[in-house]
Scaffold this motif. Structure first.
Motif, PDB file in Angstrom:
ATOM      1  N   LEU A  80      58.035 -15.533  -7.295  1.00  0.00           N
ATOM      2  CA  LEU A  80      58.977 -14.634  -7.966  1.00  0.00           C
ATOM      3  C   LEU A  80      60.243 -15.364  -8.410  1.00  0.00           C
ATOM      4  N   VAL A  81      60.873 -16.076  -7.501  1.00  0.00           N
ATOM      5  CA  VAL A  81      62.124 -16.762  -7.837  1.00  0.00           C
ATOM      6  C   VAL A  81      61.913 -17.826  -8.911  1.00  0.00           C
ATOM      7  N   PRO A  82      60.900 -18.697  -8.800  1.00  0.00           N
ATOM      8  CA  PRO A  82      60.683 -19.685  -9.866  1.00  0.00           C
ATOM      9  C   PRO A  82      60.412 -19.061 -11.224  1.00  0.00           C
ATOM     10  N   THR A  83      59.687 -17.933 -11.248  1.00  0.00           N
ATOM     11  CA  THR A  83      59.399 -17.294 -12.536  1.00  0.00           C
ATOM     12  C   THR A  83      60.666 -16.719 -13.150  1.00  0.00           C
ATOM     13  N   MET A  84      61.477 -16.083 -12.364  1.00  0.00           N
ATOM     14  CA  MET A  84      62.744 -15.547 -12.881  1.00  0.00           C
ATOM     15  C   MET A  84      63.638 -16.681 -13.390  1.00  0.00           C
ATOM     16  N   ASN A  85      63.730 -17.743 -12.623  1.00  0.00           N
ATOM     17  CA  ASN A  85      64.567 -18.870 -13.029  1.00  0.00           C
ATOM     18  C   ASN A  85      64.042 -19.540 -14.292  1.00  0.00           C
ATOM     19  N   ALA A  86      62.729 -19.616 -14.419  1.00  0.00           N
ATOM     20  CA  ALA A  86      62.123 -20.319 -15.557  1.00  0.00           C
ATOM     21  C   ALA A  86      62.503 -19.689 -16.890  1.00  0.00           C
ATOM     22  N   PHE A  87      62.721 -18.375 -16.900  1.00  0.00           N
ATOM     23  CA  PHE A  87      62.991 -17.679 -18.158  1.00  0.00           C
ATOM     24  C   PHE A  87      64.384 -17.051 -18.203  1.00  0.00           C
ATOM     25  N   SER A  88      65.242 -17.466 -17.290  1.00  0.00           N
ATOM     26  CA  SER A  88      66.567 -16.843 -17.184  1.00  0.00           C
ATOM     27  C   SER A  88      67.432 -17.059 -18.415  1.00  0.00           C
ATOM     28  N   SER A  89      67.176 -18.110 -19.170  1.00  0.00           N
ATOM     29  CA  SER A  89      67.996 -18.404 -20.350  1.00  0.00           C
ATOM     30  C   SER A  89      67.322 -17.975 -21.639  1.00  0.00           C
ATOM     31  N   GLN A  90      66.307 -17.109 -21.548  1.00  0.00           N
ATOM     32  CA  GLN A  90      65.575 -16.659 -22.733  1.00  0.00           C
ATOM     33  C   GLN A  90      65.770 -15.155 -22.912  1.00  0.00           C
ATOM     34  N   PRO A  91      66.789 -14.745 -23.654  1.00  0.00           N
ATOM     35  CA  PRO A  91      67.075 -13.310 -23.807  1.00  0.00           C
ATOM     36  C   PRO A  91      65.994 -12.539 -24.556  1.00  0.00           C
ATOM     37  N   ASP A  92      65.105 -13.254 -25.257  1.00  0.00           N
ATOM     38  CA  ASP A  92      64.025 -12.580 -25.969  1.00  0.00           C
ATOM     39  C   ASP A  92      62.808 -12.349 -25.071  1.00  0.00           C
ATOM     40  N   THR A  93      62.970 -12.650 -23.791  1.00  0.00           N
ATOM     41  CA  THR A  93      61.895 -12.462 -22.817  1.00  0.00           C
ATOM     42  C   THR A  93      62.385 -11.559 -21.688  1.00  0.00           C
ATOM     43  N   LEU A  94      61.570 -10.584 -21.321  1.00  0.00           N
ATOM     44  CA  LEU A  94      61.834  -9.742 -20.153  1.00  0.00           C
ATOM     45  C   LEU A  94      60.889 -10.147 -19.035  1.00  0.00           C
ATOM     46  N   VAL A  95      61.416 -10.343 -17.855  1.00  0.00           N
ATOM     47  CA  VAL A  95      60.607 -10.659 -16.680  1.00  0.00           C
ATOM     48  C   VAL A  95      60.611  -9.430 -15.779  1.00  0.00           C
ATOM     49  N   ILE A  96      59.460  -8.804 -15.641  1.00  0.00           N
ATOM     50  CA  ILE A  96      59.328  -7.585 -14.850  1.00  0.00           C
ATOM     51  C   ILE A  96      58.766  -7.980 -13.494  1.00  0.00           C
ATOM     52  N   VAL A  97      59.520  -7.722 -12.443  1.00  0.00           N
ATOM     53  CA  VAL A  97      59.188  -8.212 -11.107  1.00  0.00           C
ATOM     54  C   VAL A  97      58.826  -7.050 -10.184  1.00  0.00           C
ATOM     55  N   ALA A  98      57.639  -7.122  -9.584  1.00  0.00           N
ATOM     56  CA  ALA A  98      57.223  -6.148  -8.578  1.00  0.00           C
ATOM     57  C   ALA A  98      57.329  -6.790  -7.206  1.00  0.00           C
ATOM     58  N   LEU A  99      58.082  -6.152  -6.321  1.00  0.00           N
ATOM     59  CA  LEU A  99      58.298  -6.688  -4.982  1.00  0.00           C
ATOM     60  C   LEU A  99      57.236  -6.228  -3.983  1.00  0.00           C
ATOM     61  N   SER A 100      56.327  -5.355  -4.437  1.00  0.00           N
ATOM     62  CA  SER A 100      55.179  -4.905  -3.636  1.00  0.00           C
ATOM     63  C   SER A 100      55.566  -4.107  -2.395  1.00  0.00           C
ATOM     64  N   GLN A 101      56.773  -3.587  -2.373  1.00  0.00           N
ATOM     65  CA  GLN A 101      57.202  -2.693  -1.294  1.00  0.00           C
ATOM     66  C   GLN A 101      58.029  -1.572  -1.900  1.00  0.00           C
ATOM     67  N   ARG A 102      57.670  -0.361  -1.597  1.00  0.00           N
ATOM     68  CA  ARG A 102      58.371   0.780  -2.177  1.00  0.00           C
ATOM     69  C   ARG A 102      59.853   0.746  -1.822  1.00  0.00           C
ATOM     70  N   GLY A 103      60.676   0.938  -2.841  1.00  0.00           N
ATOM     71  CA  GLY A 103      62.112   1.000  -2.636  1.00  0.00           C
ATOM     72  C   GLY A 103      62.794  -0.332  -2.421  1.00  0.00           C
ATOM     73  N   ALA A 104      62.029  -1.425  -2.418  1.00  0.00           N
ATOM     74  CA  ALA A 104      62.623  -2.741  -2.158  1.00  0.00           C
ATOM     75  C   ALA A 104      63.443  -3.219  -3.351  1.00  0.00           C
ATOM     76  N   THR A 105      64.467  -4.021  -3.074  1.00  0.00           N
ATOM     77  CA  THR A 105      65.270  -4.666  -4.106  1.00  0.00           C
ATOM     78  C   THR A 105      65.467  -6.122  -3.715  1.00  0.00           C
ATOM     79  N   PHE A 106      65.825  -6.937  -4.688  1.00  0.00           N
ATOM     80  CA  PHE A 106      66.053  -8.343  -4.388  1.00  0.00           C
ATOM     81  C   PHE A 106      67.200  -8.537  -3.414  1.00  0.00           C
ATOM     82  N   SER A 107      68.179  -7.695  -3.501  1.00  0.00           N
ATOM     83  CA  SER A 107      69.338  -7.848  -2.619  1.00  0.00           C
ATOM     84  C   SER A 107      68.953  -7.709  -1.151  1.00  0.00           C
ATOM     85  N   SER A 108      67.879  -6.960  -0.872  1.00  0.00           N
ATOM     86  CA  SER A 108      67.442  -6.812   0.516  1.00  0.00           C
ATOM     87  C   SER A 108      66.727  -8.057   1.026  1.00  0.00           C
ATOM     88  N   PHE A 109      66.179  -8.864   0.109  1.00  0.00           N
ATOM     89  CA  PHE A 109      65.500 -10.098   0.493  1.00  0.00           C
ATOM     90  C   PHE A 109      66.434 -11.304   0.388  1.00  0.00           C
TER      91      PHE A 109
END
Length: 428
Positions: free
Chosen positions: A274-303
């Protein structure tokens, strides 16, 4: 298996379900529940806590460990649970036929099939929801993530590698398999435990189209392909999350490249993919990275409370893959088999990054089928991910092949096929 059970119920079958107690409340909403007790009472979410050393060895050692401790050692408890269920059903419904439909790696039916005393159902059908593990002269052993080779030289090598796998690498789980069968009053199986899973039931129905599996000239006629489970069947009845950005991502007018990435549920270390994929495209505004954390209600801030999520990332805890995959250009996955099949039925090409459990074999099959780039690692670099995603989106062969297999998958009716096979076996 829940999807299959619910599908059969919709066709008029009375369904009973044998599984871990963690699923009891969920199953009782639509079926009669029978628990697996003692050692065999676990779910995939508990693997690392139940067996804390399961990832402490080499990849091969870990695979052997999982097969022995998760599957072979659970056979007796599964057998007892299944016998209890059959006894209750026979008592409640005398004269009615009972057919067992079990997940392929559920080994509780094998003692009966090797001669143990007990209540015998009218038929036993196994359903494959992982890559086919059956040994063959046409491909290397399961777990190696290699392509098939049916040339004379390839077959010679396959035979040698398979012999080593059965007699050396997997000698411990094979011995335990024989011992467990003996303790249950069954005879010596005379075959490798992973082969028995496919060769002993009345039918083994693999839940995929044949295009995404290896061809085997020596497979039994009872191994048949029924297609991927239909869209919407996984996660049926569960309330999906709909974050505030949902319409942005699913809108037909969205002009941005959309990458869906998930780490999965078993091998789910967040830093691996997850982290490498987000970082890989972080500077590409024409790309959306949709991330599923596989736990209901989870957010990145909790991890990762200190991680700054890139502006082009859209995150959510859980959503059925069938809801999001049709809107995405690429699926970056760790190689879970369920996700693989959902990508196939939705026509979404993949970048596969997995090498634990069965994931090397899933990745190899996705590559072999022409719908994925296999990075052959569970921890890809950002550059590897950028190159792979760019290749998938620029080279039309991946999308064309994905759409071809989507058409084949959607033309099949797996629940209908299981229904037909049950009626053929019991003569109704």
């Amino acid at each position: 298996m829940t999807a299959i059970g619910q599908g059969l119920k919709s066709k008029g079958y009375e369904v009973s379900f044998v599984c871990a107690t963690d699923y009891e409340e969920r199953i009782k909403k639509w079926a009669t529940f029978f628990p697996i007790l003692s050692y065999g009472n676990y779910t995939e979410k508990e693997l690392n806590t139940k067996w804390p050393t399961r990832k402490s060895g080499t990849k091969l050692q870990n695979l052997v460990f999982d097969n022995e401790h998760e599957f072979v050692n659970s056979m007796a408890d599964q057998h007892h649970a299944q016998q209890h269920a059959l006894g209750v059903l026979k008592m409640q419904h005398p004269g009615r036929e009972v057919v067992v439909v079990n997940e392929g790696m559920f080994m509780g039916c094998l003692p009966l099939l090797f001669g143990a005393q007990g209540i015998k159902p009218a038929a036993i059908i196994s359903v494959g929801v992982i890559p086919v593990c059956l040994s063959s002269i046409d491909h290397p052993p399961f777990g190696q993530g290699r392509f098939p080779d049916s040339s004379p030289e390839g077959r010679e090598k396959n035979i040698a590698l398979t012999k080593k796998m059965k007699e050396v690498d997997f000698a411990s789980p094979q011995l335990k398999f024989i011992q467990e069968l003996d303790a249950l009053g069954a005879k010596d199986p005379g075959m490798f435990f992973l082969d028995a899973i496919y060769r002993k039931p009345d039918l083994f129905l693999q839940a995929c189209i044949s295009d995404v599996e290896y061809k085997r000239s020596d497979a039994p006629s009872t191994l048949q392909y029924i297609g991927s489970l239909p869209k919407g069947s996984r996660g049926a009845g569960e309330e999906p999350e709909r974050p505030e950005w949902w319409s942005e991502v699913t809108s037909p007018s969205c002009s941005k490249r959309r990458i869906f990435v998930t780490q999965g549920t078993v091998a789910n270390e967040i830093h691996s993919l997850l982290v490498p994929t987000m970082n890989a495209f972080s500077s590409q505004p024409d790309t959306l990275v949709i991330v599923a954390l596989s736990q209901r209600g989870a957010t990145f801030s909790s991890f990762l409370p200190d991680y700054k999520v890139p502006l082009n990332v859209r995150e959510f805890g859980y959503v059925p893959y069938d809801d999001i995959l049709p809107h995405c250009d690429v699926f970056v996955t760790n190689g879970g088999y369920g996700g693989f099949q959902q990508a196939v039925i939705n026509g979404t090409p993949m970048v596969v990054c997995g090498d634990t459990e069965d994931k090397a074999d899933v990745a190899a099959r996705a590559e072999y089928a022409g719908v994925a780039i296999n990075l052959r690692t569970a921890t890809p670099s950002e550059e590897m991910l950028r190159r792979a995603v760019d290749e998938i989106t620029k080279n039309e062969k991946y999308m064309n092949r994905s759409l071809e297999l989507k058409s084949k998958a959607n033309a099949m009716d797996p629940i209908g096929i299981i229904d037909e096979r049950i009626k053929e076996l019991v003569g109704s």
